[in-house]
Design a protein around this motif. Structure first.
Motif, PDB file in Angstrom:
ATOM      1  N   ILE A 173       5.446   2.333   7.246  1.00  0.00           N
ATOM      2  CA  ILE A 173       6.519   1.522   6.711  1.00  0.00           C
ATOM      3  C   ILE A 173       6.522  -0.088   7.196  1.00  0.00           C
ATOM      4  O   ILE A 173       7.265  -0.878   6.575  1.00  0.00           O
ATOM      5  CB  ILE A 173       7.826   1.967   7.344  1.00  0.00           C
ATOM      6  CG1 ILE A 173       7.857   3.864   7.113  1.00  0.00           C
ATOM      7  CG2 ILE A 173       8.756   1.460   7.327  1.00  0.00           C
ATOM      8  CD1 ILE A 173       9.047   4.684   8.436  1.00  0.00           C
ATOM      9  N   ASP A 174       5.904  -0.217   8.452  1.00  0.00           N
ATOM     10  CA  ASP A 174       5.610  -1.754   8.426  1.00  0.00           C
ATOM     11  C   ASP A 174       4.826  -2.645   7.294  1.00  0.00           C
ATOM     12  O   ASP A 174       5.256  -4.067   7.039  1.00  0.00           O
ATOM     13  CB  ASP A 174       5.741  -2.662   9.796  1.00  0.00           C
ATOM     14  CG  ASP A 174       6.664  -1.302  11.226  1.00  0.00           C
ATOM     15  OD1 ASP A 174       7.973  -1.642  10.597  1.00  0.00           O
ATOM     16  OD2 ASP A 174       5.969  -1.561  12.388  1.00  0.00           O
ATOM     17  N   LEU A 205       0.763  -0.838  -0.101  1.00  0.00           N
ATOM     18  CA  LEU A 205       0.113  -0.011   0.135  1.00  0.00           C
ATOM     19  C   LEU A 205       0.110   0.838   0.436  1.00  0.00           C
ATOM     20  O   LEU A 205       0.136   2.252  -0.332  1.00  0.00           O
ATOM     21  CB  LEU A 205      -0.729   0.269   1.265  1.00  0.00           C
ATOM     22  CG  LEU A 205      -2.257  -0.810   1.040  1.00  0.00           C
ATOM     23  CD1 LEU A 205      -2.419  -1.288   2.427  1.00  0.00           C
ATOM     24  CD2 LEU A 205      -3.141  -1.256   0.235  1.00  0.00           C
ATOM     25  N   HIS A 206       2.228   1.076   0.337  1.00  0.00           N
ATOM     26  CA  HIS A 206       2.675   2.148   0.434  1.00  0.00           C
ATOM     27  C   HIS A 206       4.380   2.541   0.192  1.00  0.00           C
ATOM     28  O   HIS A 206       5.043   0.822  -0.687  1.00  0.00           O
ATOM     29  CB  HIS A 206       2.910   2.163   1.763  1.00  0.00           C
ATOM     30  CG  HIS A 206       1.870   2.259   2.452  1.00  0.00           C
ATOM     31  ND1 HIS A 206       1.315   3.265   2.973  1.00  0.00           N
ATOM     32  CD2 HIS A 206       1.981   1.446   3.958  1.00  0.00           C
ATOM     33  CE1 HIS A 206      -0.153   2.712   3.673  1.00  0.00           C
ATOM     34  NE2 HIS A 206       0.672   1.530   3.952  1.00  0.00           N
ATOM     35  N   SER A 207       5.026   3.161  -0.417  1.00  0.00           N
ATOM     36  CA  SER A 207       6.484   2.746  -0.746  1.00  0.00           C
ATOM     37  C   SER A 207       7.654   3.195   0.688  1.00  0.00           C
ATOM     38  O   SER A 207       7.640   4.470   1.325  1.00  0.00           O
ATOM     39  CB  SER A 207       7.245   4.236  -1.952  1.00  0.00           C
ATOM     40  OG  SER A 207       8.211   5.078  -1.849  1.00  0.00           O
ATOM     41  N   ALA A 208       7.946   2.372   0.932  1.00  0.00           N
ATOM     42  CA  ALA A 208       8.736   2.234   2.264  1.00  0.00           C
ATOM     43  C   ALA A 208      10.315   3.600   1.847  1.00  0.00           C
ATOM     44  O   ALA A 208      10.520   4.068   2.822  1.00  0.00           O
ATOM     45  CB  ALA A 208       9.754   1.302   2.273  1.00  0.00           C
ATOM     46  N   GLU A 209      10.296   3.748   0.260  1.00  0.00           N
ATOM     47  CA  GLU A 209      11.453   5.193   0.482  1.00  0.00           C
ATOM     48  C   GLU A 209      10.764   6.075   0.895  1.00  0.00           C
ATOM     49  O   GLU A 209      11.446   7.142   1.791  1.00  0.00           O
ATOM     50  CB  GLU A 209      11.728   4.734  -0.773  1.00  0.00           C
ATOM     51  CG  GLU A 209      12.851   5.692  -1.192  1.00  0.00           C
ATOM     52  CD  GLU A 209      13.375   6.294  -2.727  1.00  0.00           C
ATOM     53  OE1 GLU A 209      14.212   6.940  -3.430  1.00  0.00           O
ATOM     54  OE2 GLU A 209      12.609   5.442  -2.942  1.00  0.00           O
ATOM     55  N   TYR A 210       9.878   6.608   0.153  1.00  0.00           N
ATOM     56  CA  TYR A 210       8.781   7.865   0.280  1.00  0.00           C
ATOM     57  C   TYR A 210       8.481   7.705   1.719  1.00  0.00           C
ATOM     58  O   TYR A 210       8.155   9.353   2.876  1.00  0.00           O
ATOM     59  CB  TYR A 210       8.059   7.812  -0.612  1.00  0.00           C
ATOM     60  CG  TYR A 210       8.005   8.314  -1.437  1.00  0.00           C
ATOM     61  CD1 TYR A 210       8.131  10.087  -2.008  1.00  0.00           C
ATOM     62  CD2 TYR A 210       8.168   7.694  -3.807  1.00  0.00           C
ATOM     63  CE1 TYR A 210       9.145  10.112  -3.635  1.00  0.00           C
ATOM     64  CE2 TYR A 210       8.757   8.282  -4.538  1.00  0.00           C
ATOM     65  CZ  TYR A 210       8.928   9.885  -4.136  1.00  0.00           C
ATOM     66  OH  TYR A 210       8.912  10.060  -5.550  1.00  0.00           O
ATOM     67  N   GLY A 246       9.585   6.366   4.450  1.00  0.00           N
ATOM     68  CA  GLY A 246      10.690   6.491   5.801  1.00  0.00           C
ATOM     69  C   GLY A 246      11.181   8.337   5.580  1.00  0.00           C
ATOM     70  O   GLY A 246      11.759   9.272   6.266  1.00  0.00           O
ATOM     71  N   GLU A 247      11.133   8.879   3.984  1.00  0.00           N
ATOM     72  CA  GLU A 247      11.382  10.071   4.243  1.00  0.00           C
ATOM     73  C   GLU A 247      10.278  10.766   5.065  1.00  0.00           C
ATOM     74  O   GLU A 247      10.970  12.549   5.377  1.00  0.00           O
ATOM     75  CB  GLU A 247      11.888  10.899   2.412  1.00  0.00           C
ATOM     76  CG  GLU A 247      12.717   9.956   1.999  1.00  0.00           C
ATOM     77  CD  GLU A 247      12.764  10.707   0.707  1.00  0.00           C
ATOM     78  OE1 GLU A 247      13.292  12.226   0.803  1.00  0.00           O
ATOM     79  OE2 GLU A 247      13.525   9.976  -0.634  1.00  0.00           O
ATOM     80  N   MET A 248       8.983  10.887   4.391  1.00  0.00           N
ATOM     81  CA  MET A 248       7.716  11.583   5.148  1.00  0.00           C
ATOM     82  C   MET A 248       8.096  11.581   6.715  1.00  0.00           C
ATOM     83  O   MET A 248       8.162  12.696   7.698  1.00  0.00           O
ATOM     84  CB  MET A 248       6.990  11.131   5.056  1.00  0.00           C
ATOM     85  CG  MET A 248       6.391  11.656   3.349  1.00  0.00           C
ATOM     86  SD  MET A 248       4.962  10.081   2.988  1.00  0.00           S
ATOM     87  CE  MET A 248       3.831  11.313   3.741  1.00  0.00           C
ATOM     88  N   LEU A 249       8.887  10.498   7.156  1.00  0.00           N
ATOM     89  CA  LEU A 249       8.845  10.705   8.564  1.00  0.00           C
ATOM     90  C   LEU A 249      10.477  11.315   9.386  1.00  0.00           C
ATOM     91  O   LEU A 249       9.898  12.070  10.366  1.00  0.00           O
ATOM     92  CB  LEU A 249       8.881   9.199   8.662  1.00  0.00           C
ATOM     93  CG  LEU A 249       9.733   8.832  10.642  1.00  0.00           C
ATOM     94  CD1 LEU A 249       8.192   9.435  11.852  1.00  0.00           C
ATOM     95  CD2 LEU A 249       9.684   7.302  11.331  1.00  0.00           C
ATOM     96  N   GLU A 250      11.253  11.259   8.566  1.00  0.00           N
ATOM     97  CA  GLU A 250      12.082  12.217   8.718  1.00  0.00           C
ATOM     98  C   GLU A 250      11.449  13.372   8.982  1.00  0.00           C
ATOM     99  O   GLU A 250      12.162  14.384   9.687  1.00  0.00           O
ATOM    100  CB  GLU A 250      12.986  11.495   7.778  1.00  0.00           C
ATOM    101  CG  GLU A 250      14.256  10.569   8.612  1.00  0.00           C
ATOM    102  CD  GLU A 250      15.240  10.497   7.100  1.00  0.00           C
ATOM    103  OE1 GLU A 250      15.646  10.859   6.012  1.00  0.00           O
ATOM    104  OE2 GLU A 250      15.543   9.101   6.686  1.00  0.00           O
TER     105      GLU A 250
END
Length: 430
Positions: free
Chosen positions: A360-361, A324-329, A331-335
């Protein structure tokens, strides 16, 4: 059409776009216009003030939902990341802007150089104008920062396409399950740009109107215990089908379900060229007898059954069956959220930090579509519900993929069969 294509940032300005009065009021005699303007000014003066992440705006009597602030947070984070990657400001089209809160936040926080704020209801105009004006002037260094129009979304998309007006991000905060604008919206998204879609059609995602979901999104949806996730997959699948028809492909950046409404939102990235790989566009089956769910490819149609031997499996599809999500994007959104002080990793009550971490999970490619409610496991095991964290840890220790679900707090996503989940729950409780 002539009044529309004059609204680009570097062209002549339409007189209509400069007036704070709706078009219908401009037809009144001058004295009546003055009275109408006075009423508008009075309405603005007595308006309701709101604030989101430090951005001030007013809503008046227009529809505004505070609960949707998290969805706007996610969109602003993504647009800011896109701006950093591109190294320039974004062109954003807010197709159904309401009071203009999303447009305001794209301008002030999302790294946008230009925002086109559109809403079919002309009565929104004074409110949108006041909100955008409070953030930035209409012009900056001879370039236009924002514009306001009042067109039906499909007309707006079609005319923008004809005039070669393309956008880095198109935001459609629609109500209901109308998908008639999907194809025309995709036509005005730049290659590599983003489309933010919304649906509030919980009855279709719940399998109560399969003919409606088939007509709108090309998916025949039946009732399933994880219907809210199905709603997200139905929306992605519908956009995927339309993009393919245009010779493009899409991929989810993030998907977000919110219980109020309910509301299904997906941020999609547009890529050039068809993607002939349909391995992530298939069918989801669920067995009410044993509770097991699994995906089926197109080649497996006609051979669908459950490992428990039950041949009467509920099948929905075709739907998006990938992550459902891109881990890369994400992860950047969380940072970025932590950099801006929007998320705090040491605060257990921080909803945005928790949401992004769960997303992310959920990106684990081993996780299949759907989720299993812990209460359902306990019911089948005839036990009290085990702690979610303990169950997830036990599953991971045995080599299974497992995570929480952002869609349903009291559920887990796992590739472990239901029967094995029941065994683990019994071991935990004994």
């Amino acid at each position: 059409m002539s009044s529309l294509f004059l609204l680009t940032p570097h062209r002549t300005i339409s007189p209509l776009s400069l007036s704070p009065l709706p078009k219908s009021l401009q037809l009144l005699p001058p004295r009546c216009q003055i009275q109408a303007r006075s009423r508008v000014d009075a309405q603005l003066t007595t308006s309701t003030s709101e604030s989101e992440r430090g951005v001030e705006f007013t809503t008046g009597d227009l529809f505004y939902r505070r609960e949707s602030a998290s969805a706007r947070d996610l969109a602003v984070l993504l647009s800011s990341i896109a701006q950093r990657r591109l190294g320039r400001g974004l062109r954003v089209l807010d197709a159904m802007c309401g009071c203009g809160v999303r447009s305001v936040r794209y301008l002030s926080q999302g790294g946008s150089d230009f925002v086109w704020a559109n809403d079919a209801f002309e009565g929104c105009r004074p409110r949108i104008l006041a909100n955008l004006s409070s953030v930035t002037p209409r012009f900056s260094r001879d370039a236009r920062r924002w514009v306001i129009t009042h067109f039906h979304a499909n007309r707006l998309f079609c005319e923008c396409y004809l005039q070669k007006e393309f956008f880095d991000l198109v935001d459609i905060d629609s109500f209901g399950g109308d998908s008639s604008f999907l194809r025309s919206a995709l036509c005005v998204v730049k290659i590599g740009g983003f489309l933010y879609l919304t649906s509030t059609d919980g009855r279709s995602s719940g399998g109560h109107r399969p003919s409606r979901s088939l007509a709108s999104y090309g998916a025949y949806v039946q009732p399933m215990p994880f219907s809210n996730e199905v709603g997200l997959r139905m929306l992605i699948g519908g956009a995927m089908r339309e993009a393919s028809a245009l010779g493009y492909h899409i991929s989810p950046v993030f998907s977000y379900y919110s219980y109020h409404g309910p509301v299904f939102r997906v941020m999609l990235k547009l890529g050039k060229g068809k993607d002939d790989d349909i391995s992530q566009y298939g069918f989801i089956g669920h067995c009410n007898k044993c509770g097991h769910s699994q995906t089926f490819s197109w080649d497996e149609l006609g051979q669908i059954s459950c490992p428990c031997g039950n041949a009467k499996v509920l099948v929905s599809g075709p739907l998006w069956t990938g992550p459902l999500h891109s881990a890369e994007y994400v992860g950047e959104m969380l940072e970025l959220a932590r950099e801006w002080g929007w998320a705090y990793s040491n605060d257990k009550n921080d909803d945005l930090d928790r949401l992004l971490n769960v997303m992310i999970d959920e990106c684990d490619p081993q996780l299949p579509p759907g989720y299993i409610k812990v209460d359902e496991i306990a019911k089948r095991a005839k036990l009290n519900s085990p702690p979610i964290s303990t169950l997830i840890h036990a599953l991971k220790m045995e080599g299974y993929a497992a995570s929480r679900s952002h869609v349903e707090p009291n559920a887990i996503k796992t590739n472990c069969p239901m029967a094995s989940c029941i065994d683990f729950a019994m071991k935990i409780r004994t």
